[in-house]
Scaffold this motif. Sequence first.
Motif, PDB file in Angstrom:
ATOM      1  N   ALA A   7       0.799  -1.227   0.000  1.00 33.83           N
ATOM      2  CA  ALA A   7       0.000   0.000   0.000  1.00 33.83           C
ATOM      3  C   ALA A   7       0.832   1.277   0.000  1.00 33.83           C
ATOM      4  CB  ALA A   7      -0.943  -0.016   1.210  1.00 33.83           C
ATOM      5  N   GLY A   8       2.123   1.165  -0.250  1.00 35.82           N
ATOM      6  CA  GLY A   8       2.945   2.361  -0.358  1.00 35.82           C
ATOM      7  C   GLY A   8       3.487   2.917   0.938  1.00 35.82           C
ATOM      8  N   GLY A   9       3.175   2.273   2.064  1.00 36.61           N
ATOM      9  CA  GLY A   9       3.686   2.730   3.348  1.00 36.61           C
ATOM     10  C   GLY A   9       2.677   2.512   4.450  1.00 36.61           C
ATOM     11  N   PHE A  10       3.041   2.935   5.655  1.00 33.41           N
ATOM     12  CA  PHE A  10       2.162   2.737   6.799  1.00 33.41           C
ATOM     13  C   PHE A  10       2.368   3.850   7.817  1.00 33.41           C
ATOM     14  CE2 PHE A  10       6.130   0.727   7.989  1.00 33.41           C
ATOM     15  CZ  PHE A  10       6.303   1.085   9.320  1.00 33.41           C
ATOM     16  N   THR A  11       1.411   3.979   8.691  1.00 37.54           N
ATOM     17  CA  THR A  11       1.520   4.895   9.820  1.00 37.54           C
ATOM     18  C   THR A  11       1.756   4.039  11.056  1.00 37.54           C
ATOM     19  OG1 THR A  11       0.060   6.477   8.756  1.00 37.54           O
ATOM     20  CG2 THR A  11       0.350   6.688  11.145  1.00 37.54           C
ATOM     21  N   ASP A  12       2.829   4.368  11.789  1.00 37.23           N
ATOM     22  CA  ASP A  12       3.174   3.552  12.946  1.00 37.23           C
ATOM     23  C   ASP A  12       2.317   3.896  14.164  1.00 37.23           C
ATOM     24  OD1 ASP A  12       4.326   5.808  14.227  1.00 37.23           O
ATOM     25  OD2 ASP A  12       6.360   5.271  13.613  1.00 37.23           O
TER      26      ASP A  12
END
Length: 183
Positions: free
Chosen positions: A82-87
């Motif tokens: 998905a192109g990245g994540f929020t931690d």
Amino acid sequence: MTSGAKEPISFMDDCLVATAGRPVVANFATIPTWMFHTTQPVALHDDPAAIHWDYEQVNEFRDPTLTEVAQHFERIGRWYLAGGFTDQFGVHHDSGRRHRFAYWEVLCEPDIGHRLSPQMYTRLYDAVVERLRELDPEMKFVGLSLSPVTQDPEYFWHFLDPAMAGILSGGTSSRRRYFSVAT
């Protein structure tokens, strides 16, 4: 808030480029030891490429609901799919990746790594699949990739039991959608 650094092209990226157009099985085979109760921190090697056979030492999760572990695997999935994540601290990590995995194997040899019981592995499988399914509804999931060392049939009996998967009762287990029960 967004972190600025992108990871350099990795071995995983090279593999995904080389397998373009072919079905890929993702296997992130272990759970970080910091997600478990340990009597003391597990020592890590200075060389990140070194083999570390005693990394998986314990099997009591610090979060018994398994939400923390499921979120961990969801972040890995978001990194690649998905192109990245929020931690967990609200920091976004952009990967720029939009790969596709045909299959996701939930752990490898959970019977010998952290020595998860059949019941714990089944709960973990359901929690991880529930988080990952939304990233790619066409992705299939692989479970029970067991070691030939233990040969404990209880893993199969518990994991494949239709009542445990909520199939017979109309429950909502993640395995319910992937099994068909012959009557």
